[in-house]
Write a protein that holds these residues in place. Structure first.
Motif, mmCIF file in Angstrom:
data_model
loop_
_atom_site.group_PDB
_atom_site.id
_atom_site.type_symbol
_atom_site.label_atom_id
_atom_site.label_comp_id
_atom_site.label_asym_id
_atom_site.label_seq_id
_atom_site.Cartn_x
_atom_site.Cartn_y
_atom_site.Cartn_z
ATOM 1 N N ILE A 175 0.825 -1.217 0.000
ATOM 2 C CA ILE A 175 0.000 0.000 0.000
ATOM 3 C C ILE A 175 0.856 1.264 0.000
ATOM 4 C CG2 ILE A 175 -1.958 -1.128 1.103
ATOM 5 C CD1 ILE A 175 -1.116 0.118 3.737
ATOM 6 N N GLN A 176 2.151 1.120 0.208
ATOM 7 C CA GLN A 176 3.055 2.270 0.148
ATOM 8 C C GLN A 176 3.521 2.557 -1.281
ATOM 9 O OE1 GLN A 176 6.217 1.937 3.141
ATOM 10 N NE2 GLN A 176 4.867 0.660 4.378
ATOM 11 N N TYR A 177 3.092 1.730 -2.229
ATOM 12 C CA TYR A 177 3.434 1.931 -3.638
ATOM 13 C C TYR A 177 2.258 2.629 -4.325
ATOM 14 C CZ TYR A 177 7.478 -1.231 -3.466
ATOM 15 O OH TYR A 177 8.690 -1.834 -3.200
ATOM 16 N N PRO A 178 2.324 3.945 -4.553
ATOM 17 C CA PRO A 178 1.190 4.644 -5.168
ATOM 18 C C PRO A 178 0.847 4.119 -6.560
ATOM 19 C CG PRO A 178 3.141 6.066 -5.049
ATOM 20 C CD PRO A 178 3.430 4.865 -4.214
ATOM 21 N N ASP A 212 -10.135 -0.419 -1.981
ATOM 22 C CA ASP A 212 -9.328 0.042 -3.111
ATOM 23 C C ASP A 212 -8.177 -0.913 -3.421
ATOM 24 O OD1 ASP A 212 -7.880 0.582 -0.836
ATOM 25 O OD2 ASP A 212 -7.552 2.706 -1.255
ATOM 26 N N GLY A 213 -8.293 -2.161 -3.038
ATOM 27 C CA GLY A 213 -7.286 -3.173 -3.350
ATOM 28 C C GLY A 213 -7.595 -4.453 -2.604
ATOM 29 N N LEU A 214 -6.855 -5.550 -2.730
ATOM 30 C CA LEU A 214 -5.510 -5.457 -3.280
ATOM 31 C C LEU A 214 -5.265 -6.613 -4.249
ATOM 32 C CD1 LEU A 214 -2.866 -3.774 -2.945
ATOM 33 C CD2 LEU A 214 -2.210 -5.382 -1.204
ATOM 34 N N LYS A 215 -5.615 -7.892 -3.840
ATOM 35 C CA LYS A 215 -5.351 -9.026 -4.734
ATOM 36 C C LYS A 215 -6.150 -10.248 -4.316
ATOM 37 C CE LYS A 215 -3.615 -10.659 -8.333
ATOM 38 N NZ LYS A 215 -4.906 -11.390 -8.419
ATOM 39 N N THR A 216 -6.684 -10.919 -5.333
ATOM 40 C CA THR A 216 -7.401 -12.176 -5.124
ATOM 41 C C THR A 216 -6.496 -13.351 -5.467
ATOM 42 O OG1 THR A 216 -8.213 -12.193 -7.398
ATOM 43 C CG2 THR A 216 -9.592 -11.093 -5.746
ATOM 44 N N LEU A 228 -7.437 -7.728 1.150
ATOM 45 C CA LEU A 228 -8.200 -6.515 0.896
ATOM 46 C C LEU A 228 -7.611 -5.346 1.678
ATOM 47 C CD1 LEU A 228 -11.666 -8.165 1.393
ATOM 48 C CD2 LEU A 228 -11.018 -7.015 -0.722
ATOM 49 N N THR A 229 -7.758 -4.161 1.132
ATOM 50 C CA THR A 229 -7.466 -2.961 1.896
ATOM 51 C C THR A 229 -8.550 -1.942 1.607
ATOM 52 O OG1 THR A 229 -5.824 -1.262 2.411
ATOM 53 C CG2 THR A 229 -5.920 -2.013 0.132
ATOM 54 N N ALA A 230 -8.917 -1.194 2.644
ATOM 55 C CA ALA A 230 -9.982 -0.200 2.513
ATOM 56 C C ALA A 230 -9.656 0.986 3.394
ATOM 57 C CB ALA A 230 -11.327 -0.804 2.911
ATOM 58 N N GLU A 231 -10.135 2.167 2.983
ATOM 59 C CA GLU A 231 -9.889 3.393 3.744
ATOM 60 C C GLU A 231 -11.175 4.190 3.883
ATOM 61 O OE1 GLU A 231 -6.691 7.086 3.895
ATOM 62 O OE2 GLU A 231 -7.089 6.088 1.989
ATOM 63 N N ASP A 233 -12.447 7.807 6.097
ATOM 64 C CA ASP A 233 -12.163 8.910 7.019
ATOM 65 C C ASP A 233 -10.715 8.901 7.508
ATOM 66 O OD1 ASP A 233 -14.832 9.802 6.871
ATOM 67 O OD2 ASP A 233 -15.440 8.378 8.426
ATOM 68 N N GLY A 234 -9.796 8.632 6.591
ATOM 69 C CA GLY A 234 -8.380 8.690 6.924
ATOM 70 C C GLY A 234 -7.844 7.476 7.651
ATOM 71 N N LEU A 235 -8.680 6.480 7.880
ATOM 72 C CA LEU A 235 -8.249 5.252 8.556
ATOM 73 C C LEU A 235 -8.228 4.110 7.543
ATOM 74 C CD1 LEU A 235 -7.554 3.532 11.022
ATOM 75 C CD2 LEU A 235 -10.012 3.383 11.520
ATOM 76 N N ARG A 236 -7.083 3.432 7.434
ATOM 77 C CA ARG A 236 -6.947 2.316 6.502
ATOM 78 C C ARG A 236 -6.795 1.005 7.263
ATOM 79 N NH1 ARG A 236 -6.095 1.361 1.371
ATOM 80 N NH2 ARG A 236 -5.883 3.563 0.811
ATOM 81 N N MET A 237 -7.424 -0.022 6.729
ATOM 82 C CA MET A 237 -7.314 -1.359 7.298
ATOM 83 C C MET A 237 -6.964 -2.363 6.213
ATOM 84 S SD MET A 237 -10.092 -3.248 6.113
ATOM 85 C CE MET A 237 -10.542 -4.411 7.389
ATOM 86 N N ILE A 238 -6.504 -3.535 6.652
ATOM 87 C CA ILE A 238 -6.146 -4.624 5.746
ATOM 88 C C ILE A 238 -6.811 -5.903 6.256
ATOM 89 C CG2 ILE A 238 -4.254 -6.066 4.856
ATOM 90 C CD1 ILE A 238 -2.434 -3.557 5.273
ATOM 91 N N ALA A 239 -7.391 -6.663 5.365
ATOM 92 C CA ALA A 239 -7.999 -7.939 5.739
ATOM 93 C C ALA A 239 -7.469 -9.037 4.823
ATOM 94 C CB ALA A 239 -9.527 -7.871 5.641
ATOM 95 N N VAL A 240 -7.181 -10.189 5.399
ATOM 96 C CA VAL A 240 -6.731 -11.348 4.635
ATOM 97 C C VAL A 240 -7.679 -12.505 4.912
ATOM 98 C CG1 VAL A 240 -4.831 -12.939 4.148
ATOM 99 C CG2 VAL A 240 -4.336 -10.583 4.882
#
Length: 357
Positions: A175-178, A212-216, A228-231, A233-240
């Motif tokens: 997620i640090q790769y724009p 807004d991502g990431l890979k299936t 998955l990643t989602a954002e 209100d300025g808070l981002r989370m990641i789910a696997v």
């Protein structure tokens, strides 16, 4: 009565079946894990393998060793890799188009073509680099055998594998790769001057707020995987989610966990630079002191207690007779849920921060 019982059983079985998985992890971008279930079991990655392929390619782009505009000629071997966008031997695609096909449509031949191009035709060397990168990041469960994640029956090599925890850590880097995120958030796109449409394998894009991502990833041995990643209100989370029987079940788990996370947690200021936290007296006059900067943390909306935030102050021993706006007069430490934050204490004139005298 029998009809009601049967209906209830069917409803219950559908719910249980739709929430199947072998591994589940939900975390934020700082390494805090909020939900975990069997996250260290090593399982087949399937096309989640492509996250590393994309990162290594973008590393070459960022190092200016290759360009997104470079034309890549599809080799005979790449053209025969199954499942994905049709790519004929001798046909050319740009690096950016191959990245899009890999990230959005999960095209195996596109991932293979990228590996060939980056490694000057030596795909085995590319896979070695994938493993070296994983080791350098401390992701010891990840073992890469291919640039795309196809199973041994298709490749004649070993199984790409890893656990949910290491995929989560890899996603924290991705997620640090724009350039990656710009591609990964598209539910649909076009390449080859609009002649080839790419429909995302990530079914939650555009359907679940903030995704807004990431890979299936899917093949029979792996089941249905997704990171998955989602954002919001300025808070981002990641789910696997790994090992679901069907993609719709995987998507149900992912959507539920995303919505549950954002209904429970939010980013909030635990230190507000516009709110006084201490007072000093000079010549019988009180002066309010403010923290030098904001501190934001992720809080649980349902049980946040501001009274549990502890402040420790250290004011300078010799105070001036007159103080100026912005003058530093000490420092502070804030303790919140076991974490410490330090900063400077400074005086602010009340009219400078919009407070009536």
């Amino acid at each position: 009565m029998k009809t009601k019982i049967l209906s209830l059983m069917l409803l219950l079985s559908v719910f249980i079946f739709s929430y199947d998985y072998k591994e589940l992890l939900v975390g934020d971008t700082k390494g805090n894990i909020y939900v975990q279930d069997n996250i260290y079991e090593v399982r087949p990655l399937a096309s989640m393998t492509k996250v590393m392929t994309i990162l290594l390619t973008l590393d070459k782009v960022n190092a200016k060793e290759i360009s997104l505009d470079d034309n890549v000629t599809i080799s005979y071997t790449a053209s025969k890799v199954p499942y994905g966008v049709k790519m004929n031997e001798g046909e050319t695609f740009t690096v950016e188009e191959l990245l899009k096909a890999t990230a959005i449509r999960s095209s195996n031949n596109a991932a293979y073509a990228l590996a060939e191009y980056v490694s000057h035709g030596d795909v085995y060397d590319f896979v070695d680099k994938m493993n070296e990168r994983a080791r350098s990041m401390g992701l010891d469960s990840l073992r890469y055998c291919t640039p795309h994640g196809l199973p041994p029956g298709n490749t004649g090599t070993c199984m790409d594998q890893g656990n949910a925890y290491d995929i989560y850590k890899l996603a924290m880097t991705a997620i640090q790769y724009p350039e990656y995120m710009k591609i990964a958030d598209k539910s649909s796109d076009y390449i080859k001057d609009g002649t080839i449409q790419l429909k995302a394998t990530n079914n939650l894009l555009g359907k679940v707020e903030g995704v807004d991502g990431l890979k299936t990833g899917y093949h029979k041995a792996a089941g249905s995987n997704i990171v998955l990643t989602a954002e919001r209100d300025g808070l981002r989370m990641i789910a696997v989610v790994m090992g679901s029987e069907k993609s719709k079940n995987r998507d149900t788990v992912g959507a539920d966990e995303i919505n549950s996370f954002f209904s429970t947690y939010k980013k909030s200021k635990i230190v507000d630079s516009n709110k006084a936290i201490a007072t000093i007296k000079i010549s019988n006059k009180d002066y309010s002191l403010y923290p030098s900067e904001d501190v934001e943390e992720i809080i649980n909306i349902n049980n946040f207690d501001a009274s549990k935030i502890e402040y420790k102050f250290n004011v300078i021993k010799t105070l001036p007779r007159k103080i100026k706006n912005g003058e530093v007069l000490g420092d502070y430490t804030v303790v919140f849920e076991g974490n410490e934050y330090t900063g400077k204490l400074q005086y602010k004139e009340s009219d400078k921060i919009g407070i009536s005298k």
